[in-house]
Write a protein that holds these residues in place. Sequence first.
Motif, PDB file in Angstrom:
ATOM      1  N   LEU A   1     -15.164   3.235  10.306  1.00 20.87           N
ATOM      2  CA  LEU A   1     -14.695   2.294  11.366  1.00 20.87           C
ATOM      3  C   LEU A   1     -15.596   1.573  11.773  1.00 20.87           C
ATOM      4  CD1 LEU A   1     -12.381   4.958  13.609  1.00 20.87           C
ATOM      5  CD2 LEU A   1     -11.373   3.287  11.926  1.00 20.87           C
ATOM      6  N   THR A   2     -15.530   0.418  11.994  1.00 22.95           N
ATOM      7  CA  THR A   2     -16.626  -0.460  12.666  1.00 22.95           C
ATOM      8  C   THR A   2     -16.605  -0.050  14.012  1.00 22.95           C
ATOM      9  OG1 THR A   2     -15.179  -2.301  13.381  1.00 22.95           O
ATOM     10  CG2 THR A   2     -15.781  -2.409  11.086  1.00 22.95           C
ATOM     11  N   VAL A   3     -17.754  -0.569  14.706  1.00 22.51           N
ATOM     12  CA  VAL A   3     -17.913  -0.214  16.191  1.00 22.51           C
ATOM     13  C   VAL A   3     -16.815  -0.680  16.969  1.00 22.51           C
ATOM     14  CG1 VAL A   3     -19.373  -0.436  18.079  1.00 22.51           C
ATOM     15  CG2 VAL A   3     -20.433   0.078  15.725  1.00 22.51           C
ATOM     16  N   LEU A   4     -16.466  -1.894  16.505  1.00 21.38           N
ATOM     17  CA  LEU A   4     -15.507  -2.785  17.281  1.00 21.38           C
ATOM     18  C   LEU A   4     -14.125  -1.823  17.332  1.00 21.38           C
ATOM     19  CD1 LEU A   4     -16.231  -6.410  17.057  1.00 21.38           C
ATOM     20  CD2 LEU A   4     -14.555  -5.699  18.769  1.00 21.38           C
ATOM     21  N   GLU A   5     -13.879  -1.486  15.921  1.00 17.74           N
ATOM     22  CA  GLU A   5     -12.577  -0.704  15.791  1.00 17.74           C
ATOM     23  C   GLU A   5     -12.340   0.499  16.715  1.00 17.74           C
ATOM     24  OE1 GLU A   5     -11.239  -2.072  11.369  1.00 17.74           O
ATOM     25  OE2 GLU A   5     -12.613  -0.375  11.450  1.00 17.74           O
TER      26      GLU A   5
ATOM     27  N   ARG B   1      -6.719  -4.225  10.693  1.00 23.03           N
ATOM     28  CA  ARG B   1      -6.905  -3.779   9.306  1.00 23.03           C
ATOM     29  C   ARG B   1      -6.275  -2.348   9.142  1.00 23.03           C
ATOM     30  NH1 ARG B   1     -10.722  -0.076   6.869  1.00 23.03           N
ATOM     31  NH2 ARG B   1     -11.590   0.522   8.708  1.00 23.03           N
ATOM     32  N   LEU B   2      -6.172  -1.703  10.356  1.00 21.81           N
ATOM     33  CA  LEU B   2      -5.602  -0.222  10.393  1.00 21.81           C
ATOM     34  C   LEU B   2      -4.136  -0.257  10.640  1.00 21.81           C
ATOM     35  CD1 LEU B   2      -8.515   1.522  12.491  1.00 21.81           C
ATOM     36  CD2 LEU B   2      -8.107   1.607  10.028  1.00 21.81           C
ATOM     37  N   LEU B   3      -3.689  -1.263  11.418  1.00 25.08           N
ATOM     38  CA  LEU B   3      -2.336  -1.204  11.980  1.00 25.08           C
ATOM     39  C   LEU B   3      -1.264  -1.946  10.799  1.00 25.08           C
ATOM     40  CD1 LEU B   3      -0.743  -0.618  14.347  1.00 25.08           C
ATOM     41  CD2 LEU B   3      -1.307  -3.146  15.398  1.00 25.08           C
TER      42      LEU B   3
ATOM     43  N   ARG C   1      -5.709  10.042  15.875  1.00 27.64           N
ATOM     44  CA  ARG C   1      -6.507  10.825  15.170  1.00 27.64           C
ATOM     45  C   ARG C   1      -7.840  10.076  14.420  1.00 27.64           C
ATOM     46  NH1 ARG C   1      -5.639  16.105  13.604  1.00 27.64           N
ATOM     47  NH2 ARG C   1      -5.103  16.110  15.668  1.00 27.64           N
ATOM     48  N   ALA C   2      -7.252   8.888  14.012  1.00 28.79           N
ATOM     49  CA  ALA C   2      -8.621   8.000  13.297  1.00 28.79           C
ATOM     50  C   ALA C   2      -9.815   7.849  14.465  1.00 28.79           C
ATOM     51  CB  ALA C   2      -8.093   6.765  13.138  1.00 28.79           C
ATOM     52  N   ALA C   3      -9.417   7.677  15.754  1.00 28.89           N
ATOM     53  CA  ALA C   3     -10.556   7.551  16.763  1.00 28.89           C
ATOM     54  C   ALA C   3     -11.185   8.859  17.031  1.00 28.89           C
ATOM     55  CB  ALA C   3      -9.876   7.163  17.961  1.00 28.89           C
ATOM     56  N   GLU C   4     -10.257  10.133  16.795  1.00 29.77           N
ATOM     57  CA  GLU C   4     -11.040  11.424  17.048  1.00 29.77           C
ATOM     58  C   GLU C   4     -11.981  11.672  15.926  1.00 29.77           C
ATOM     59  OE1 GLU C   4      -9.236  15.603  16.361  1.00 29.77           O
ATOM     60  OE2 GLU C   4      -8.378  14.650  18.069  1.00 29.77           O
ATOM     61  N   LEU C   5     -11.407  11.185  14.547  1.00 32.48           N
ATOM     62  CA  LEU C   5     -12.486  11.519  13.350  1.00 32.48           C
ATOM     63  C   LEU C   5     -13.493  10.531  13.156  1.00 32.48           C
ATOM     64  CD1 LEU C   5      -9.444  12.760  10.971  1.00 32.48           C
ATOM     65  CD2 LEU C   5     -11.107  14.202  12.007  1.00 32.48           C
ATOM     66  N   GLU C   6     -13.238   9.449  13.757  1.00 33.98           N
ATOM     67  CA  GLU C   6     -14.064   8.363  13.587  1.00 33.98           C
ATOM     68  C   GLU C   6     -14.145   7.721  12.291  1.00 33.98           C
ATOM     69  OE1 GLU C   6     -17.938   9.075  15.420  1.00 33.98           O
ATOM     70  OE2 GLU C   6     -17.006   9.522  17.407  1.00 33.98           O
ATOM     71  N   THR C   7     -12.977   7.764  11.493  1.00 31.55           N
ATOM     72  CA  THR C   7     -12.777   7.468  10.202  1.00 31.55           C
ATOM     73  C   THR C   7     -11.383   6.764   9.970  1.00 31.55           C
ATOM     74  OG1 THR C   7     -13.064   7.738   7.766  1.00 31.55           O
ATOM     75  CG2 THR C   7     -12.160   9.734   9.338  1.00 31.55           C
ATOM     76  N   ALA C   8     -11.118   5.864   9.207  1.00 33.78           N
ATOM     77  CA  ALA C   8     -10.033   5.376   8.532  1.00 33.78           C
ATOM     78  C   ALA C   8      -9.013   6.403   8.015  1.00 33.78           C
ATOM     79  CB  ALA C   8     -10.181   4.214   8.023  1.00 33.78           C
ATOM     80  N   TYR C   9      -7.762   6.359   8.252  1.00 35.24           N
ATOM     81  CA  TYR C   9      -7.041   7.465   7.762  1.00 35.24           C
ATOM     82  C   TYR C   9      -6.906   7.451   6.235  1.00 35.24           C
ATOM     83  CZ  TYR C   9      -3.899   3.410   7.906  1.00 35.24           C
ATOM     84  OH  TYR C   9      -3.559   1.987   7.882  1.00 35.24           O
ATOM     85  N   TRP C  10      -7.581   6.131   5.452  1.00 33.55           N
ATOM     86  CA  TRP C  10      -7.642   5.913   3.992  1.00 33.55           C
ATOM     87  C   TRP C  10      -8.542   7.191   3.638  1.00 33.55           C
ATOM     88  CZ3 TRP C  10      -3.976   2.892   2.246  1.00 33.55           C
ATOM     89  CH2 TRP C  10      -3.844   2.010   2.806  1.00 33.55           C
TER      90      TRP C  10
END
Length: 164
Positions: free
Chosen positions: A33-37, A66-68, A100-109
């Motif tokens: 994830l970018t800092v902005l995301e 990009r995630l949505l 969960r993406a925010a929690e893991l700090e990574t995209a679901y991909w």
Amino acid sequence: MTVPALASMPGADGRPTWSWPIDPDRYNRRPGLTVLELEALRHLGMNLRRRRCYDRDAPEWHAIARLLRPLDDARAAMHCPDTPHHRRAVTDAIGLILLRAAELETAYWAWTPQEWLRLIGINVDEFERPWPGWIDGTVRPYVVAYGYLLCGFTDFDRGPGMYI
């Protein structure tokens, strides 16, 4: 995990009967994830559920486009009964994945099968436990469908006692 190729199985008459509804190559599947995301996801928080009165034009929604977009495209490809309960559940599943993406700090991909299983839970009770008061069992199959359609998640046998 790999998503099956865009292909269809021939029916008895030789014509294609179904094709994979999502082309993952259409999306930016950068795992991080970018800092902005990340800031946008954290700022939106529970508003990721997109309930009434959410601001569609808030800059945070643009930051996570990009995630949505793939999640919204997958939702459009799914059959969802046309009831308020199911419409809410399919959208809540998107919100849950983004939380969960925010929690893991990574995209679901980039999620491992274990990370998907941790979100899905081995049963409905385990699925609902981390999200008291707003998640019910109707959301869970949609989370599974997003994992399958977008990320090729099929590792249900990795969870002891796993059932959907």
